[in-house]
Write a protein that holds these residues in place. Structure first.
Motif, mmCIF file in Angstrom:
data_model
loop_
_atom_site.group_PDB
_atom_site.id
_atom_site.type_symbol
_atom_site.label_atom_id
_atom_site.label_comp_id
_atom_site.label_asym_id
_atom_site.label_seq_id
_atom_site.Cartn_x
_atom_site.Cartn_y
_atom_site.Cartn_z
ATOM 1 N N PHE A 195 2.710 3.138 -3.925
ATOM 2 C CA PHE A 195 1.835 3.541 -2.940
ATOM 3 C C PHE A 195 1.864 2.513 -2.022
ATOM 4 N N THR A 196 1.628 2.976 -0.612
ATOM 5 C CA THR A 196 1.674 2.611 0.622
ATOM 6 C C THR A 196 0.707 1.501 0.823
ATOM 7 N N PRO A 197 0.561 0.351 1.511
ATOM 8 C CA PRO A 197 -0.670 -0.364 1.805
ATOM 9 C C PRO A 197 -1.906 0.571 2.250
ATOM 10 N N ALA A 198 -1.698 1.659 3.281
ATOM 11 C CA ALA A 198 -2.631 2.404 3.495
ATOM 12 C C ALA A 198 -3.158 3.288 2.513
ATOM 13 N N GLU A 199 -2.429 3.560 1.620
ATOM 14 C CA GLU A 199 -2.811 4.508 0.409
ATOM 15 C C GLU A 199 -3.635 3.605 -0.392
ATOM 16 N N ILE A 200 -3.373 2.553 -0.685
ATOM 17 C CA ILE A 200 -3.935 1.601 -1.682
ATOM 18 C C ILE A 200 -5.533 1.481 -0.960
ATOM 19 N N ASP A 201 -5.521 1.025 0.280
ATOM 20 C CA ASP A 201 -6.867 0.990 0.835
ATOM 21 C C ASP A 201 -7.516 2.302 0.742
ATOM 22 N N THR A 202 -7.115 3.498 0.688
ATOM 23 C CA THR A 202 -7.726 4.558 0.308
ATOM 24 C C THR A 202 -8.056 4.805 -1.020
#
Length: 425
Positions: free
Chosen positions: A348-355
Protein backbone atom coordinates in the motif's frame (compact mmCIF):
# COMPACT_ATOMS: atom_id res chain seq x y z
CA UNK A 1 -5.17 -5.87 -11.04
CA UNK A 2 -5.00 -6.88 -7.37
CA UNK A 3 -8.24 -5.00 -6.69
CA UNK A 4 -10.23 -6.45 -9.60
CA UNK A 5 -8.53 -9.88 -9.85
CA UNK A 6 -8.27 -9.37 -13.61
CA UNK A 7 -5.89 -8.23 -16.36
CA UNK A 8 -8.69 -7.18 -18.72
CA UNK A 9 -7.99 -3.54 -19.61
CA UNK A 10 -11.71 -2.72 -19.84
CA UNK A 11 -12.32 -4.09 -16.36
CA UNK A 12 -9.27 -2.33 -14.95
CA UNK A 13 -10.54 0.95 -16.40
CA UNK A 14 -13.90 0.58 -14.66
CA UNK A 15 -15.78 1.48 -17.84
CA UNK A 16 -13.93 4.77 -18.33
CA UNK A 17 -12.93 5.26 -21.97
CA UNK A 18 -10.26 7.73 -20.88
CA UNK A 19 -8.67 5.16 -18.58
CA UNK A 20 -8.85 2.46 -21.28
CA UNK A 21 -6.95 4.77 -23.62
CA UNK A 22 -4.51 5.64 -20.85
CA UNK A 23 -3.72 2.00 -20.04
CA UNK A 24 -3.37 1.20 -23.73
CA UNK A 25 -0.99 4.10 -24.32
CA UNK A 26 1.09 3.04 -21.32
CA UNK A 27 1.51 -0.48 -22.72
CA UNK A 28 2.28 0.90 -26.18
CA UNK A 29 4.84 3.46 -24.96
CA UNK A 30 8.30 2.50 -26.25
CA UNK A 31 9.92 4.02 -23.16
CA UNK A 32 8.03 1.48 -21.05
CA UNK A 33 10.01 -1.69 -21.64
CA UNK A 34 9.42 -5.20 -20.39
CA UNK A 35 12.94 -5.21 -18.94
CA UNK A 36 12.38 -2.01 -16.95
CA UNK A 37 9.13 -3.43 -15.54
CA UNK A 38 10.99 -6.59 -14.47
CA UNK A 39 13.74 -4.51 -12.86
CA UNK A 40 11.00 -2.76 -10.90
CA UNK A 41 10.05 -6.06 -9.24
CA UNK A 42 13.12 -5.89 -7.03
CA UNK A 43 12.61 -2.31 -5.79
CA UNK A 44 10.44 -3.36 -2.84
CA UNK A 45 11.80 -6.91 -2.54
CA UNK A 46 15.32 -5.64 -1.82
CA UNK A 47 14.16 -3.94 1.37
CA UNK A 48 11.86 -6.80 2.38
CA UNK A 49 14.72 -9.34 2.06
CA UNK A 50 17.26 -7.36 4.11
CA UNK A 51 18.62 -9.46 6.96
CA UNK A 52 16.78 -12.64 5.93
CA UNK A 53 18.06 -15.99 4.75
CA UNK A 54 16.29 -15.89 1.38
CA UNK A 55 15.21 -18.85 -0.71
CA UNK A 56 15.40 -17.42 -4.24
CA UNK A 57 13.17 -19.86 -6.15
CA UNK A 58 13.17 -19.67 -9.93
CA UNK A 59 11.16 -21.45 -12.59
CA UNK A 60 9.62 -20.96 -16.05
CA UNK A 61 5.99 -21.03 -17.14
CA UNK A 62 4.38 -20.83 -20.57
CA UNK A 63 1.80 -18.06 -20.95
CA UNK A 64 -0.39 -19.35 -23.78
CA UNK A 65 -2.66 -17.05 -25.80
CA UNK A 66 -5.15 -18.28 -28.39
CA UNK A 67 -4.35 -17.17 -31.94
CA UNK A 68 -5.39 -18.08 -35.47
CA UNK A 69 -3.28 -19.10 -38.45
CA UNK A 70 -3.96 -15.67 -39.98
CA UNK A 71 -3.32 -13.69 -36.80
CA UNK A 72 -0.48 -14.85 -34.53
CA UNK A 73 -0.33 -11.52 -32.62
CA UNK A 74 3.46 -11.57 -33.06
CA UNK A 75 3.77 -14.52 -30.67
CA UNK A 76 6.05 -17.52 -31.14
CA UNK A 77 5.51 -21.20 -30.47
CA UNK A 78 5.24 -22.73 -27.04
CA UNK A 79 5.00 -26.41 -26.21
CA UNK A 80 1.23 -26.59 -26.81
CA UNK A 81 1.18 -26.67 -30.63
CA UNK A 82 -1.87 -25.98 -32.78
CA UNK A 83 -3.05 -22.38 -32.86
CA UNK A 84 -1.68 -21.67 -29.39
CA UNK A 85 1.16 -19.19 -29.29
CA UNK A 86 2.54 -17.36 -26.33
CA UNK A 87 5.29 -15.92 -24.21
CA UNK A 88 7.52 -17.52 -21.61
CA UNK A 89 7.80 -16.07 -18.12
CA UNK A 90 10.87 -16.94 -16.08
CA UNK A 91 10.56 -15.56 -12.56
CA UNK A 92 12.48 -15.67 -9.29
CA UNK A 93 10.41 -15.49 -6.11
CA UNK A 94 11.98 -14.66 -2.72
CA UNK A 95 10.85 -16.55 0.38
CA UNK A 96 12.01 -16.39 3.98
CA UNK A 97 13.90 -19.68 4.48
CA UNK A 98 12.56 -20.11 7.99
CA UNK A 99 8.88 -19.23 7.66
CA UNK A 100 8.22 -19.61 3.94
CA UNK A 101 6.59 -16.17 3.72
CA UNK A 102 6.72 -14.52 0.30
CA UNK A 103 9.07 -11.53 0.37
CA UNK A 104 8.57 -10.48 -3.26
CA UNK A 105 9.68 -10.97 -6.83
CA UNK A 106 13.40 -10.59 -7.48
CA UNK A 107 14.20 -10.85 -11.17
CA UNK A 108 13.46 -12.81 -14.32
CA UNK A 109 12.92 -12.73 -18.06
CA UNK A 110 9.92 -12.60 -20.42
CA UNK A 111 10.28 -13.48 -24.10
CA UNK A 112 8.57 -14.99 -27.11
CA UNK A 113 10.29 -17.34 -29.52
CA UNK A 114 11.33 -16.10 -32.94
CA UNK A 115 11.25 -19.28 -35.01
CA UNK A 116 13.26 -22.42 -34.38
CA UNK A 117 17.01 -22.61 -33.87
CA UNK A 118 18.70 -24.90 -36.38
CA UNK A 119 22.09 -25.20 -34.64
CA UNK A 120 22.18 -28.32 -32.43
CA UNK A 121 21.92 -27.64 -28.71
CA UNK A 122 25.31 -29.20 -27.97
CA UNK A 123 27.03 -26.85 -30.45
CA UNK A 124 25.81 -23.63 -28.83
CA UNK A 125 27.30 -21.75 -25.88
CA UNK A 126 25.13 -21.25 -22.80
CA UNK A 127 24.68 -17.57 -23.73
CA UNK A 128 23.05 -18.68 -27.00
CA UNK A 129 20.49 -21.00 -25.37
CA UNK A 130 17.21 -20.35 -23.58
CA UNK A 131 18.81 -22.07 -20.60
CA UNK A 132 20.98 -18.98 -20.05
CA UNK A 133 18.00 -17.63 -18.06
CA UNK A 134 18.95 -19.79 -15.07
CA UNK A 135 22.40 -18.19 -14.82
CA UNK A 136 21.37 -14.66 -15.82
CA UNK A 137 18.49 -14.49 -13.34
CA UNK A 138 20.68 -15.76 -10.50
CA UNK A 139 23.36 -13.20 -11.33
CA UNK A 140 20.76 -10.38 -11.44
CA UNK A 141 19.48 -11.51 -8.03
CA UNK A 142 22.85 -10.87 -6.43
CA UNK A 143 22.37 -7.12 -6.84
CA UNK A 144 18.77 -7.11 -5.62
CA UNK A 145 19.50 -9.36 -2.62
CA UNK A 146 22.78 -7.77 -1.59
CA UNK A 147 21.34 -6.91 1.86
CA UNK A 148 20.10 -10.46 2.57
CA UNK A 149 21.92 -12.36 5.31
CA UNK A 150 22.20 -15.36 2.98
CA UNK A 151 20.69 -16.49 -0.33
CA UNK A 152 19.93 -20.04 -1.43
CA UNK A 153 18.85 -20.26 -5.07
CA UNK A 154 16.36 -23.14 -5.47
CA UNK A 155 15.34 -24.66 -8.79
CA UNK A 156 14.29 -27.92 -10.40
CA UNK A 157 16.03 -30.33 -12.78
CA UNK A 158 16.09 -28.11 -15.87
CA UNK A 159 18.56 -25.76 -14.18
CA UNK A 160 21.09 -28.50 -13.41
CA UNK A 161 23.70 -26.95 -15.71
CA UNK A 162 27.41 -27.47 -15.08
CA UNK A 163 28.27 -23.86 -16.03
CA UNK A 164 25.84 -22.69 -13.35
CA UNK A 165 27.56 -24.77 -10.67
CA UNK A 166 30.90 -23.34 -11.73
CA UNK A 167 29.98 -19.66 -12.22
CA UNK A 168 27.03 -18.70 -9.99
CA UNK A 169 27.98 -19.62 -6.38
CA UNK A 170 29.47 -16.81 -4.30
CA UNK A 171 30.03 -16.05 -0.62
CA UNK A 172 26.60 -16.29 1.05
CA UNK A 173 25.01 -17.14 -2.31
CA UNK A 174 24.28 -20.88 -2.48
CA UNK A 175 22.62 -23.19 -5.01
CA UNK A 176 20.13 -26.00 -4.33
CA UNK A 177 19.02 -27.90 -7.42
CA UNK A 178 17.57 -31.31 -8.18
CA UNK A 179 19.89 -33.32 -10.44
CA UNK A 180 18.67 -33.69 -14.01
CA UNK A 181 20.34 -37.05 -14.56
CA UNK A 182 22.67 -39.59 -13.01
CA UNK A 183 25.65 -37.25 -13.38
CA UNK A 184 29.27 -38.27 -13.73
CA UNK A 185 31.25 -37.65 -10.55
CA UNK A 186 34.75 -38.53 -9.52
CA UNK A 187 34.70 -42.26 -8.91
CA UNK A 188 31.55 -43.08 -10.87
CA UNK A 189 27.98 -41.71 -10.94
CA UNK A 190 25.65 -39.99 -8.46
CA UNK A 191 23.62 -43.18 -7.96
CA UNK A 192 26.75 -45.01 -6.78
CA UNK A 193 28.02 -42.31 -4.40
CA UNK A 194 28.95 -43.43 -0.88
CA UNK A 195 26.47 -41.75 1.43
CA UNK A 196 25.59 -41.68 5.13
CA UNK A 197 22.08 -42.46 6.37
CA UNK A 198 20.18 -39.39 7.61
CA UNK A 199 17.10 -41.31 8.70
CA UNK A 200 13.50 -41.88 7.67
CA UNK A 201 10.36 -39.74 7.83
CA UNK A 202 6.75 -39.64 6.67
CA UNK A 203 6.14 -36.55 4.53
CA UNK A 204 2.88 -35.18 3.16
CA UNK A 205 3.13 -34.69 -0.61
CA UNK A 206 0.87 -32.07 -2.16
CA UNK A 207 -1.35 -32.96 -5.09
CA UNK A 208 -0.03 -32.09 -8.54
CA UNK A 209 -1.20 -32.89 -12.08
CA UNK A 210 -1.19 -36.65 -12.45
CA UNK A 211 -0.41 -37.26 -8.76
CA UNK A 212 -2.94 -37.08 -5.92
CA UNK A 213 -1.82 -35.98 -2.48
CA UNK A 214 -0.36 -38.78 -0.37
CA UNK A 215 1.85 -39.56 2.61
CA UNK A 216 5.28 -40.74 1.46
CA UNK A 217 7.77 -42.67 3.59
CA UNK A 218 11.15 -41.19 2.69
CA UNK A 219 14.67 -42.45 3.37
CA UNK A 220 17.39 -39.81 3.14
CA UNK A 221 21.17 -40.13 2.77
CA UNK A 222 23.86 -37.50 2.37
CA UNK A 223 27.50 -37.03 1.44
CA UNK A 224 29.94 -35.01 -0.64
CA UNK A 225 30.63 -35.49 -4.35
CA UNK A 226 32.76 -33.84 -7.05
CA UNK A 227 30.80 -33.15 -10.24
CA UNK A 228 32.85 -33.69 -13.40
CA UNK A 229 32.81 -31.28 -16.29
CA UNK A 230 30.77 -32.79 -19.18
CA UNK A 231 33.10 -34.30 -21.78
CA UNK A 232 31.17 -32.81 -24.72
CA UNK A 233 30.97 -29.25 -23.35
CA UNK A 234 32.17 -26.46 -25.66
CA UNK A 235 32.15 -23.89 -22.84
CA UNK A 236 35.55 -22.39 -22.07
CA UNK A 237 37.07 -21.67 -18.69
CA UNK A 238 35.06 -24.20 -16.69
CA UNK A 239 36.69 -26.02 -13.79
CA UNK A 240 37.32 -29.75 -14.26
CA UNK A 241 35.33 -30.54 -11.11
CA UNK A 242 32.97 -28.75 -8.71
CA UNK A 243 32.56 -30.14 -5.18
CA UNK A 244 29.01 -30.09 -3.79
CA UNK A 245 26.86 -31.89 -1.23
CA UNK A 246 24.45 -34.60 -2.33
CA UNK A 247 21.22 -35.33 -0.45
CA UNK A 248 19.47 -38.41 -1.83
CA UNK A 249 15.77 -38.89 -1.06
CA UNK A 250 14.10 -42.23 -1.90
CA UNK A 251 10.48 -43.24 -1.26
CA UNK A 252 9.85 -46.67 0.23
CA UNK A 253 6.53 -48.46 -0.22
CA UNK A 254 4.95 -46.15 -2.80
CA UNK A 255 1.30 -47.00 -3.63
CA UNK A 256 0.66 -49.31 -6.57
CA UNK A 257 0.73 -47.37 -9.83
CA UNK A 258 2.42 -44.34 -8.26
CA UNK A 259 5.89 -43.23 -9.32
CA UNK A 260 8.12 -43.36 -6.22
CA UNK A 261 9.97 -40.23 -5.16
CA UNK A 262 13.64 -40.22 -6.23
CA UNK A 263 15.33 -36.88 -5.56
CA UNK A 264 19.04 -36.31 -5.83
CA UNK A 265 19.46 -32.83 -4.44
CA UNK A 266 22.76 -31.05 -5.10
CA UNK A 267 23.74 -28.02 -3.05
CA UNK A 268 26.73 -25.83 -2.33
CA UNK A 269 25.71 -25.84 1.35
CA UNK A 270 27.91 -28.04 3.52
CA UNK A 271 25.89 -31.03 4.71
CA UNK A 272 27.71 -32.79 7.56
CA UNK A 273 24.88 -34.22 9.66
CA UNK A 274 21.34 -35.63 9.34
CA UNK A 275 19.72 -32.42 10.58
CA UNK A 276 21.22 -30.41 7.74
CA UNK A 277 20.27 -33.10 5.22
CA UNK A 278 16.62 -32.86 6.22
CA UNK A 279 16.87 -29.06 6.20
CA UNK A 280 17.95 -29.21 2.55
CA UNK A 281 14.92 -31.40 1.80
CA UNK A 282 12.63 -28.90 3.55
CA UNK A 283 14.07 -25.99 1.55
CA UNK A 284 13.62 -27.86 -1.71
CA UNK A 285 10.01 -28.68 -0.88
CA UNK A 286 9.28 -24.94 -0.57
CA UNK A 287 9.76 -24.79 -4.34
CA UNK A 288 6.04 -25.52 -4.71
CA UNK A 289 5.36 -21.85 -3.81
CA UNK A 290 6.43 -20.66 -7.26
CA UNK A 291 4.00 -23.13 -8.81
CA UNK A 292 1.27 -21.52 -6.71
CA UNK A 293 2.49 -18.14 -7.97
CA UNK A 294 2.00 -19.25 -11.59
CA UNK A 295 -1.49 -20.58 -10.75
CA UNK A 296 -2.39 -17.23 -9.16
CA UNK A 297 -1.20 -15.49 -12.31
CA UNK A 298 -3.15 -17.76 -14.63
CA UNK A 299 -6.08 -20.14 -14.11
CA UNK A 300 -6.79 -19.67 -10.39
CA UNK A 301 -6.41 -15.91 -10.23
CA UNK A 302 -5.74 -13.17 -12.76
CA UNK A 303 -6.45 -15.34 -15.83
CA UNK A 304 -3.66 -13.67 -17.76
CA UNK A 305 -4.04 -16.05 -20.71
CA UNK A 306 -7.50 -14.63 -21.46
CA UNK A 307 -6.07 -11.23 -22.42
CA UNK A 308 -7.13 -9.98 -25.84
CA UNK A 309 -4.32 -7.46 -26.33
CA UNK A 310 -3.24 -7.50 -29.94
CA UNK A 311 0.58 -7.46 -29.92
CA UNK A 312 3.30 -9.57 -28.35
CA UNK A 313 5.06 -6.46 -27.04
CA UNK A 314 2.02 -5.34 -25.07
CA UNK A 315 1.25 -8.86 -23.87
CA UNK A 316 4.76 -9.23 -22.47
CA UNK A 317 4.51 -5.88 -20.65
CA UNK A 318 1.12 -6.92 -19.29
CA UNK A 319 2.70 -10.17 -18.08
CA UNK A 320 5.40 -8.27 -16.18
CA UNK A 321 2.78 -6.10 -14.45
CA UNK A 322 0.49 -9.06 -13.73
CA UNK A 323 3.37 -11.01 -12.16
CA UNK A 324 3.81 -8.25 -9.58
CA UNK A 325 0.05 -8.22 -8.92
CA UNK A 326 0.00 -12.02 -8.43
CA UNK A 327 2.82 -11.73 -5.91
CA UNK A 328 0.89 -9.08 -3.91
CA UNK A 329 -2.22 -11.30 -3.85
CA UNK A 330 -0.13 -14.16 -2.42
CA UNK A 331 1.36 -11.86 0.23
CA UNK A 332 -2.07 -10.64 1.33
CA UNK A 333 -3.44 -14.17 1.64
CA UNK A 334 -0.34 -15.25 3.61
CA UNK A 335 -0.62 -12.25 5.93
CA UNK A 336 -4.14 -13.14 7.04
CA UNK A 337 -2.90 -15.44 9.84
CA UNK A 338 -0.65 -12.78 11.35
CA UNK A 339 2.57 -14.72 10.80
CA UNK A 340 3.98 -12.11 8.44
CA UNK A 341 6.26 -9.44 9.91
CA UNK A 342 6.33 -7.44 6.68
CA UNK A 343 5.39 -3.77 6.48
CA UNK A 344 2.17 -2.69 4.79
CA UNK A 345 4.35 -0.43 2.63
CA UNK A 346 5.24 -3.35 0.36
CA UNK A 347 1.62 -3.33 -0.90
CA UNK A 348 0.00 0.00 0.00
CA UNK A 349 1.02 3.61 -0.64
CA UNK A 350 1.51 6.04 2.29
CA UNK A 351 -1.85 7.68 1.49
CA UNK A 352 -3.57 4.28 1.49
CA UNK A 353 -1.97 3.40 4.84
CA UNK A 354 -3.38 6.65 6.26
CA UNK A 355 -6.79 5.55 5.00
CA UNK A 356 -6.39 2.12 6.60
CA UNK A 357 -5.47 3.76 9.91
CA UNK A 358 -8.57 5.95 9.78
CA UNK A 359 -10.75 2.86 9.23
CA UNK A 360 -9.53 0.89 12.27
CA UNK A 361 -11.82 2.55 14.87
CA UNK A 362 -14.82 1.93 12.61
CA UNK A 363 -14.04 -1.76 12.12
CA UNK A 364 -12.95 -2.78 15.59
CA UNK A 365 -15.51 -3.99 18.12
CA UNK A 366 -15.71 -3.40 21.85
CA UNK A 367 -14.27 -6.76 22.95
CA UNK A 368 -10.63 -7.86 22.77
CA UNK A 369 -11.53 -10.53 20.19
CA UNK A 370 -12.83 -7.81 17.88
CA UNK A 371 -9.65 -5.71 17.97
CA UNK A 372 -7.01 -5.76 15.26
CA UNK A 373 -4.35 -7.93 16.98
CA UNK A 374 -1.44 -7.09 14.66
CA UNK A 375 1.28 -4.42 14.90
CA UNK A 376 0.10 -1.13 13.36
CA UNK A 377 1.12 -0.58 9.74
CA UNK A 378 2.24 -4.20 9.31
CA UNK A 379 1.00 -6.21 6.33
CA UNK A 380 -0.95 -8.48 8.70
CA UNK A 381 -2.62 -5.39 10.23
CA UNK A 382 -3.61 -4.18 6.76
CA UNK A 383 -4.85 -7.64 5.73
CA UNK A 384 -7.11 -7.76 8.83
CA UNK A 385 -8.69 -4.43 7.79
CA UNK A 386 -9.17 -5.49 4.15
CA UNK A 387 -10.69 -8.83 5.22
CA UNK A 388 -13.15 -7.01 7.52
CA UNK A 389 -14.18 -4.75 4.64
CA UNK A 390 -14.70 -7.89 2.55
CA UNK A 391 -17.20 -9.36 5.00
CA UNK A 392 -15.05 -11.41 7.42
CA UNK A 393 -16.38 -11.26 11.00
CA UNK A 394 -12.91 -11.03 12.55
CA UNK A 395 -13.31 -13.78 15.15
CA UNK A 396 -10.26 -16.10 15.48
CA UNK A 397 -12.52 -19.18 15.48
CA UNK A 398 -14.06 -18.27 12.13
CA UNK A 399 -12.84 -19.62 8.80
CA UNK A 400 -9.83 -17.56 7.62
CA UNK A 401 -10.60 -15.08 4.84
CA UNK A 402 -9.69 -16.28 1.36
CA UNK A 403 -8.90 -14.63 -1.97
CA UNK A 404 -12.55 -13.81 -2.73
CA UNK A 405 -12.99 -12.02 0.61
CA UNK A 406 -9.80 -10.07 -0.02
CA UNK A 407 -10.98 -9.17 -3.52
CA UNK A 408 -14.28 -7.79 -2.19
CA UNK A 409 -12.47 -5.97 0.60
CA UNK A 410 -9.97 -4.41 -1.82
CA UNK A 411 -12.72 -3.23 -4.16
CA UNK A 412 -14.52 -1.56 -1.24
CA UNK A 413 -11.27 -0.13 0.10
CA UNK A 414 -10.26 1.45 -3.21
CA UNK A 415 -13.51 3.45 -3.24
CA UNK A 416 -12.96 4.56 0.34
CA UNK A 417 -9.33 5.47 -0.34
CA UNK A 418 -10.36 7.60 -3.30
CA UNK A 419 -12.90 9.47 -1.18
CA UNK A 420 -10.37 9.89 1.64
CA UNK A 421 -7.91 11.45 -0.80
CA UNK A 422 -10.51 14.15 -1.57
CA UNK A 423 -11.23 15.05 2.06
CA UNK A 424 -9.28 18.34 1.91
CA UNK A 425 -10.35 19.38 -1.58
Amino acid sequence: MVDRQSVCVRRLAGGSRGRIIGFSRFLANRRVTTQSLIEGWGSTSSQACAGHHVLAIQDTSEINFTTTAEHRRGLGETGKGGNVRGALLHAMLALDAGTGEVLGLVSGQIWTRDGRVETPHSQRLSTEKESQRWLATADAAKGVLVRAAMVTEVSDRESDIYAKWDRVPAPNFHILTRAMSDRLIEGGKLSAAKLQLAGEADVELRARPGRPARTAHLVTRFGQVALKRPQNSIETGLAKTVTVSLVEVLEVGAPAGAEPIVWRLLTTHTVQDPAMAWQVVAWYRMRWTIEQFFRTLKQQGLQLEDSQLETAERLMKLTAIAARAACIIMQLVQARDGASAQSAEIVFTPAEIDTLQALVPKLEGKTALQKNPHPPKSLAWAAWIIAKLGGWDGYPRSKPPGPITFRHGLQYFQSIAHGWSLRDV
